[in-house]
Design an enzyme around this catalytic site. Structure first.
Site, PDB file in Angstrom:
ATOM      1  N   GLY A 263    -122.697 -48.890  43.966  1.00  0.00           N
ATOM      2  CA  GLY A 263    -121.430 -48.790  43.164  1.00  0.00           C
ATOM      3  C   GLY A 263    -121.058 -50.199  43.033  1.00  0.00           C
ATOM      4  O   GLY A 263    -122.108 -51.162  42.747  1.00  0.00           O
TER       5      GLY A 263
ATOM      6  N   LYS B 106    -107.586 -57.251  57.372  1.00  0.00           N
ATOM      7  CA  LYS B 106    -108.044 -56.765  55.994  1.00  0.00           C
ATOM      8  C   LYS B 106    -107.240 -55.537  55.802  1.00  0.00           C
ATOM      9  O   LYS B 106    -106.846 -55.482  54.601  1.00  0.00           O
ATOM     10  CB  LYS B 106    -109.557 -56.577  55.787  1.00  0.00           C
ATOM     11  CG  LYS B 106    -110.023 -56.058  54.401  1.00  0.00           C
ATOM     12  CD  LYS B 106    -110.586 -57.116  53.604  1.00  0.00           C
ATOM     13  CE  LYS B 106    -110.525 -56.453  52.039  1.00  0.00           C
ATOM     14  NZ  LYS B 106    -111.930 -56.104  52.070  1.00  0.00           N
TER      15      LYS B 106
ATOM     16  N   GLU C 281    -109.039 -43.933  48.434  1.00  0.00           N
ATOM     17  CA  GLU C 281    -109.388 -44.153  49.924  1.00  0.00           C
ATOM     18  C   GLU C 281    -108.217 -43.950  50.735  1.00  0.00           C
ATOM     19  O   GLU C 281    -107.653 -45.058  51.437  1.00  0.00           O
ATOM     20  CB  GLU C 281    -110.519 -45.379  50.153  1.00  0.00           C
ATOM     21  CG  GLU C 281    -111.480 -45.161  49.560  1.00  0.00           C
ATOM     22  CD  GLU C 281    -112.431 -46.689  50.149  1.00  0.00           C
ATOM     23  OE1 GLU C 281    -111.971 -47.925  49.562  1.00  0.00           O
ATOM     24  OE2 GLU C 281    -113.418 -46.483  50.797  1.00  0.00           O
TER      25      GLU C 281
HETATM   26  N1  NAP Z   1    -115.076 -53.021  44.983  1.00  0.00           N
HETATM   27  C1  NAP Z   1    -114.509 -53.901  45.790  1.00  0.00           C
HETATM   28  O1  NAP Z   1    -113.901 -54.892  45.293  1.00  0.00           O
HETATM   29  C2  NAP Z   1    -114.267 -53.814  47.054  1.00  0.00           C
HETATM   30  C3  NAP Z   1    -114.193 -54.981  47.787  1.00  0.00           C
HETATM   31  C4  NAP Z   1    -114.175 -54.830  49.447  1.00  0.00           C
HETATM   32  C5  NAP Z   1    -114.297 -53.639  49.843  1.00  0.00           C
HETATM   33  N2  NAP Z   1    -114.816 -52.699  49.061  1.00  0.00           N
HETATM   34  C6  NAP Z   1    -114.974 -51.426  49.999  1.00  0.00           C
HETATM   35  O2  NAP Z   1    -116.495 -50.905  49.697  1.00  0.00           O
HETATM   36  C7  NAP Z   1    -116.895 -49.611  49.757  1.00  0.00           C
HETATM   37  C8  NAP Z   1    -117.300 -49.206  48.359  1.00  0.00           C
HETATM   38  O3  NAP Z   1    -116.523 -49.553  47.358  1.00  0.00           O
HETATM   39  P1  NAP Z   1    -117.261 -49.852  45.757  1.00  0.00           P
HETATM   40  O4  NAP Z   1    -115.974 -50.309  45.225  1.00  0.00           O
HETATM   41  O5  NAP Z   1    -118.379 -50.120  45.712  1.00  0.00           O
HETATM   42  O6  NAP Z   1    -117.223 -48.076  45.483  1.00  0.00           O
HETATM   43  P2  NAP Z   1    -117.930 -47.453  44.136  1.00  0.00           P
HETATM   44  O7  NAP Z   1    -118.005 -48.426  43.223  1.00  0.00           O
HETATM   45  O8  NAP Z   1    -117.158 -46.178  43.844  1.00  0.00           O
HETATM   46  O9  NAP Z   1    -119.450 -47.147  44.528  1.00  0.00           O
HETATM   47  C9  NAP Z   1    -119.559 -46.113  45.682  1.00  0.00           C
HETATM   48  C10 NAP Z   1    -120.975 -45.692  45.076  1.00  0.00           C
HETATM   49  O10 NAP Z   1    -121.585 -44.531  46.226  1.00  0.00           O
HETATM   50  C11 NAP Z   1    -122.209 -43.832  45.031  1.00  0.00           C
HETATM   51  N3  NAP Z   1    -122.287 -42.453  46.156  1.00  0.00           N
HETATM   52  C12 NAP Z   1    -121.344 -41.531  46.738  1.00  0.00           C
HETATM   53  N4  NAP Z   1    -121.949 -40.776  47.577  1.00  0.00           N
HETATM   54  C13 NAP Z   1    -123.208 -41.024  47.474  1.00  0.00           C
HETATM   55  C14 NAP Z   1    -124.316 -40.413  48.279  1.00  0.00           C
HETATM   56  N5  NAP Z   1    -124.127 -39.354  48.877  1.00  0.00           N
HETATM   57  N6  NAP Z   1    -125.549 -40.823  48.242  1.00  0.00           N
HETATM   58  C15 NAP Z   1    -125.706 -42.189  47.360  1.00  0.00           C
HETATM   59  N7  NAP Z   1    -124.641 -42.806  46.702  1.00  0.00           N
HETATM   60  C16 NAP Z   1    -123.446 -42.142  46.719  1.00  0.00           C
HETATM   61  C17 NAP Z   1    -121.380 -43.682  44.171  1.00  0.00           C
HETATM   62  O11 NAP Z   1    -122.082 -42.907  43.141  1.00  0.00           O
HETATM   63  P3  NAP Z   1    -121.550 -42.291  41.828  1.00  0.00           P
HETATM   64  O12 NAP Z   1    -121.880 -43.553  40.855  1.00  0.00           O
HETATM   65  O13 NAP Z   1    -122.012 -41.218  41.484  1.00  0.00           O
HETATM   66  O14 NAP Z   1    -119.948 -42.559  41.925  1.00  0.00           O
HETATM   67  C18 NAP Z   1    -121.105 -44.973  43.960  1.00  0.00           C
HETATM   68  O15 NAP Z   1    -122.151 -45.657  43.107  1.00  0.00           O
HETATM   69  C19 NAP Z   1    -115.298 -48.835  49.814  1.00  0.00           C
HETATM   70  O16 NAP Z   1    -115.052 -48.675  51.043  1.00  0.00           O
HETATM   71  C20 NAP Z   1    -114.325 -50.139  49.334  1.00  0.00           C
HETATM   72  O17 NAP Z   1    -113.110 -49.966  49.846  1.00  0.00           O
HETATM   73  C21 NAP Z   1    -114.781 -52.797  47.779  1.00  0.00           C
END
Ligand code: NAP
Length: 291
Positions: free
Chosen positions: A10, A175, A256
């Site tokens: 993602g 964080k 989350e």
């Molecule tokens: N985004 C930020 O700026 C940021 C910054 C710091 C920390 N974080 C943390 O990093 C983590 C990831 O966040 P994110 O923003 O990247 O989330 P995200 O954009 O929602 O991406 C999560 C990905 O995981 C996939 N997924 C879910 N279940 C799966 C499975 N069983 N097998 C394979 N893929 C699967 C989802 O697929 P689908 O495409 O089908 O939904 C999606 O592509 C979280 O804990 C978040 O709090 C995020």
């Protein structure tokens, strides 16, 4: 050279996979729930592309040197199903998620001595499957030691800031102080500008004070000035800047809630520390999400 499987491509996962794939010595593949052909990441310095192998079935995967998990926290058990085929006797698994329970979420699925918890600060959004926007610099923190050092080497060709620390507990709780305060934005569906409202700023400080109390009981070193620092940081941010809970709520995705606020209530109860403002946020966000 390392073989790497990134689970959860993602916002964070696709961005990391693309950066890792820029090093020809790495062989990067991704384990996706929603398939796509290639990755495109818009960074502040230009667009980077990558064409990793994309797997959607556990049976398609072979053991790799490194598994990187970048799903949302609530998808951790589903993500761990990929370990059955991706993990061999020497595989290490990096958990790249928010919250303070990286190891607790995965030690029931994998040898804890080969788990590497990662604190990531990388502002990214997903535009569509395989397409992300990276809005700023990447800062990652891992525990000091061989696993952390080897994880850092994977990113040696990037300009990522990768630190190793003897006090990972403090890194993740600091964080969490920031992330927990973001619940107010998710309740109100408004960006950082809400921090200029004195009443809202007071609620943010209360959330963070509870987080500090529980974090200290868990062993983190957190200064009394953190609540004011977080409100000041929100006031310096672009007024429309929104955190990922807001983005998830707008998109109709689960939030989350437990990893960012529920954990403060749960671990607080363990230590006899009340966290009523975080409990209020949990109740409001769960109601917003489920009803
Ligand atoms: N985004 C930020 O700026 C940021 C910054 C710091 C920390 N974080 C943390 O990093 C983590 C990831 O966040 P994110 O923003 O990247 O989330 P995200 O954009 O929602 O991406 C999560 C990905 O995981 C996939 N997924 C879910 N279940 C799966 C499975 N069983 N097998 C394979 N893929 C699967 C989802 O697929 P689908 O495409 O089908 O939904 C999606 O592509 C979280 O804990 C978040 O709090 C995020």
């Amino acid at each position: 050279m390392a073989t790497i499987l990134l689970i959860g491509p993602g916002a964070i996962g696709a961005t990391l996979a693309a950066w890792l794939a820029q090093d020809d010595r790495h062989q990067v593949s991704v384990a996706a729930r929603t398939p796509f052909d290639s990755i495109e990441v818009c960074t502040t310095e230009g667009v980077i592309h990558a064409k990793p192998r994309v797997f959607t079935q556990v049976a398609q995967v072979k053991p790799v040197d490194w598994v990187l998990v970048a799903t949302k926290t609530y998808d951790s058990d589903a993500a761990a199903k990929w370990f059955d085929t991706a993990c061999g006797p020497f595989t290490r698994v990096a958990i790249i998620q928010n919250g303070v329970e990286h190891l607790a979420r995965f030690e029931k699925h994998f040898d804890p001595t080969r788990l590497v918890p990662v604190m990531i600060d990388l502002p990214a959004d997903r535009l569509s499957p395989g397409k992300t926007i990276q809005r700023g610099a990447a800062h990652l923190v891992v525990p000091a030691g061989n696993n952390g050092a080897d994880f850092a080497k994977l990113f040696a060709h990037t300009n990522f800031d990768l630190k190793q620390t003897d006090d990972f507990t403090t890194a993740v709780w600091r964080k969490l102080c920031l992330n927990s305060a973001g619940a107010v934005s998710a309740v109100l569906l408004k960006g950082a500008r809400i921090s200029h409202h004195e009443g809202v700023a007071g609620i943010m400080r209360s959330i963070v004070r509870e987080c500090i109390a529980v974090g200290r009981a868990e062993g983190a070193t957190l200064a009394d000035t953190v609540p004011d620092e977080i409100v000041a940081g929100a006031r310096r941010a672009p007024p429309d800047a929104e955190n990922s809970m807001v983005a998830d709520r707008r998109a109709g995705r689960p939030m989350e809630i437990d990893a960012r606020n529920g954990v403060i209530v749960r671990l607080g109860a363990k230590h006899g520390i009340a966290a009523p403002v975080n409990a209020l946020m949990v109740a409001l966000l769960e109601a917003a999400q489920d009803t």
